[in-house]
Design a protein around this motif. Sequence first.
Motif, short mmCIF file in Angstrom:
data_model
loop_
_atom_site.label_atom_id
_atom_site.label_comp_id
_atom_site.label_asym_id
_atom_site.label_seq_id
_atom_site.Cartn_x
_atom_site.Cartn_y
_atom_site.Cartn_z
N ALA B 225 0.90 -1.09 -0.09
CA ALA B 225 0.12 -0.06 -0.10
C ALA B 225 0.78 1.42 0.09
N ALA B 241 -1.65 5.82 6.88
CA ALA B 241 -2.83 5.68 6.14
C ALA B 241 -2.62 4.15 5.48
N PRO B 242 -1.14 4.10 4.89
CA PRO B 242 -1.34 2.52 4.25
C PRO B 242 -1.52 1.69 5.23
N LYS B 245 -5.34 0.93 5.35
CA LYS B 245 -5.79 0.40 4.18
C LYS B 245 -5.57 -1.09 4.24
N SER B 248 -7.60 -2.50 6.57
CA SER B 248 -9.05 -2.79 6.09
C SER B 248 -9.30 -4.09 5.28
N ILE B 249 -8.30 -4.05 4.32
CA ILE B 249 -8.45 -5.42 3.57
C ILE B 249 -8.18 -6.74 4.21
N THR B 313 -2.52 -1.49 -4.43
CA THR B 313 -3.03 -0.52 -5.38
C THR B 313 -2.77 -0.80 -6.64
N PRO B 419 -9.87 -1.02 11.62
CA PRO B 419 -8.67 -0.42 11.00
C PRO B 419 -7.95 0.89 11.75
#
Lengths: 315, 441, 280
Positions: B225, B241-242, B245, B248-249, B313, B419
């Motif tokens: 990410a 933030a990465p 992310k 969340s995945i 990404t 997250p």
Amino acid sequence: MSLSAQVAAGTEAVKEEQEGRKRQLSEGARAERRLGWMLCAPAVIVMIAVTAYPVGYAIYLSLERYNLELPQDIKFVGLGNYAAVLSSPYWWQALKVTVVITIFSVAITLVLGMILAQVMHRTLFGRGTVRTAALIPYGIVTVAAAYGWQYAWTPNEGYLSALFNNSAPLTSEYKAIAVIILAEVWKTTPFMGLLLLAGLSLVPEDLQKAAMVDGATAWQRFTKITLPLMKPAILVALLFRTLDSFRIFDSIFILTGGTNNTGSVSILGYDNLFNALNLGIGSAISILIFICVAIIAFLFIRGFGTAAPGSDLGR
Amino acid sequence: MSSGGRRRSTSERRARGRRGAQARRLGIGLAGAALAASALAACGTAGASSGPVTLNFYFYPDNSGATQQAINNCSAQSHGKYTISYQELPTASDGQRQQLVRRLAAHDDTIDIMGLDVTWEAEFAQAGWAEPWTGANKAAAENGTLKPALDTALWKGKLYAVPDNSNTQLLWYNSAEVPNPPKTWAQMLADAAQLAKEGKPHYIEIQGAQYEGATVWFNTMVASAGGTILNPNATKVTLGAPAVKAMSIMKQLATGPGADPSLDVQMENQNRLAMEAGTAAFELNYPFVYPAMKLDNPKLFKTFKWALYPEVTPGVPAKVTIGGTDLAVSAYSQHKALAFQAALCLRDKQNQIIGADVGGVPPTITSLYNDPALFKDYPFHADILSALQHASVRPKTPVYQVVSIDISHLISPASGINPTGTEQSMVSQLNNALQSKGLIP
Amino acid sequence: MAMATTGRQKTGWGTANTVVVVLALIPVLWMVSLSFKTPAAVLDPSFLPAGRQWTWGNYTGILHTSQFIRPLINSIGIGLISTLIAVVLASMAAYAVARLRFPGKAVLIGMALLIAMFPAISLVTPMFNIERSLGLFNTWPGLIIPYVAFGLPLGIYTLSAFFREIPWELEKAAKIDGATPFQAFVKVIAPLAAPGMVTTSILVFLACWNEFLFAISFTSTLASRTAPASLAYFSGSSQFTVPTGPIAAAAVVITIPIIIFVVFFQRRIVAGLTSGAVKG
């Protein structure tokens, strides 16, 4: 050696004490005093060197940031390590696990130990066999026994797992703790039973018979006569078992290694020393365990009153 | 092969092996046994009492015989300067680290060369246990070596080890269910949902248990990410933030139809078994699963394909976590100069080819991936090379053990991830760890 | 004690006896059974190995590897030396406690009690650091020293209880004959104390034999690793066998001395345990 023999020895000691007073300040008394110190000195030195000194050193280490991987970063941090330990959920989880294991295993062991003591006390036939068999769990190497339990509870390999629908209790927190308690109870019930047996022999047979003549039931005789007379023996046995249980390490190390939230405080201390290589945190955990043990011992000894272990020896 | 984490119960250790190495090595067991036997015979004749220096080489137990063969080669090629003595470490990687660390902490001078898992270098360097590589030795170690592999051995700008072998994950899938492998995580999750609807095998097999494997998964996701866990000098936590992310995945997988019901206890070997049993559509795992599938389920093997690890990404190749072993020279060794030479020899081209052929471990010398003869059983070698070239390295810090345990405890079970909240707890726990204030359970 | 008179009661206690014996022995028998199972039979959860699936292989395997023999030697050596030192020091102190009047006796008793209750883990961290700086780490003395320290309280308690049973008139007689208190101790009392010392030695040795935490913390190689600690590092006698069978066999081997002690010295052990720990 029975306790009655010790009581006799005790009265003898009182006699000697009176004799001893007469000799006060004599040349012989001084020589005796010197010899006493000389004979005790080696034992005292070893005990202090191996316990008091390291504990002092642990207190010192616990006030430092001291990671073996970070030799450049050693520095005094005051009570920082204690704050880190006491604010960590892992410490409280380990303490909870330890307390649960201690309470359950000691309670179960006490009940079973009492039954075992009755069995050993009452039977005339096969007495040696029962005692010999009971001594095996006591004597067996904890680690060896723990492997036995581990394999017994391994799915597809163990008879106990097969008996319970091929379950894998060691992989879930509460079941694993139950298995640890089971292993602990099996191993320590004989010791409890033997200590209680010694206490049981203090209960005069005449008193029991008299109560029986008066129409007391077996349960009444047990609660009204046996238990009160055995109280000192029970308290001593409980103290030793509780502290022993609170230190539990070997069987958890083998059975679960502390995974799935089953680690005791001793496991926590070991992991933070040898896995995280954090001498500061490891020492803080050590000292906190020491304090817990001291509190438990203090509470018990207050409960004993004058019947504290060793109080007659120290006279 | 990576690892770390914590000591595990015997059954878990057994199940896990050295990140599946055991399973992989079983396939070549016979050849290995024959080689080991000849190696032992060679050892017996070379036991002269004076003359060559004995170098003690502490390495994980390699049952394939490849390591012993490399040792024999190097001892012979030293022309009487040294003989290498293979000191096997315990099977579990935590046990290996604990044994090395305890002896080094006691300044044991009988250790000369050590096989270090790619996550231990910072720790061994910072503690002063590993001797830095300099001059010609350093140049030789760097020459032609895969960059991410070399990166694992760097700490604060200095080289502390030489990469010996490597490893990384690919996406394995059943082409009978999935004709076109997904390129991204979003596609893979959608494919799994679609297969589930059709009532077909649809699980995504990944390492979800609370152990090092989960940390590897998280590291791959964060790096893919575009983020990192720590800054290069391990003084700050950089998640951000990465990481949110990535989490969340991971949560999406764990709570969606693609999750294997036993995700929370799965390690590499359970993933492999589930795929072999035909209950899964996808598997993210090391290449040892390929020969194992061939052996265990020849029917399914026909449709058992691989692809690059899915992207987080779209359009940006995934940065899969690198595994493997590096060789370091102990700071307390009494024969450091010879130890450097021997370490370089043990991982030279000839011996890395043996390592790949006999031991099944991917090389760390880039040019070896161009040798087609080398990889007749490894049809995916080009993808492995590509994955390794884009690979990410797990956070380099002397307190990696604590960092990794904190991470795995926060992200496993993955269904429990929240997250933003989990990211915040992770920042605070990792900060504690960096200041030696972290506890491990 | 004489209450078990009626036939029904006799049967009742007999049943209770049997239950106790069975419960105590089943886990041990399981280990024994496991130690005779072939690798294939290990994967069968039945209590005993079926048919021809039993083997001596696990025993021959472990007895041919230094992975187990060396720790066994370490265990015996460290156990014997620790026991010897602890019992000698403890009997000196116990004699003083049982026979002599001197200030500080209560302190000694209190200290012994404290150490008996001491959490061993609290010593591991500081001792690890001390031992590695003194060069004691991974050596026999590195284990003997803590074992002696933890054997002493047990020894002092048990022996002072035994020493009180000794007919001390003999000591007085010896003193009248001109012996010094030390001579009286060595020549008269020590032989009389021998049975108590044997019991104490057994208990201390069993404690050392059983010890695990120090054994894994203060050792790193076969040079000083003891048998219980070696079990945790077992990789089996050959590479492709799961080490369940060999671990079971090793566990049985280290249990044998205990069974021998228990069978031959049951009375002494019981007496020692209860005298050492119960001071009601």
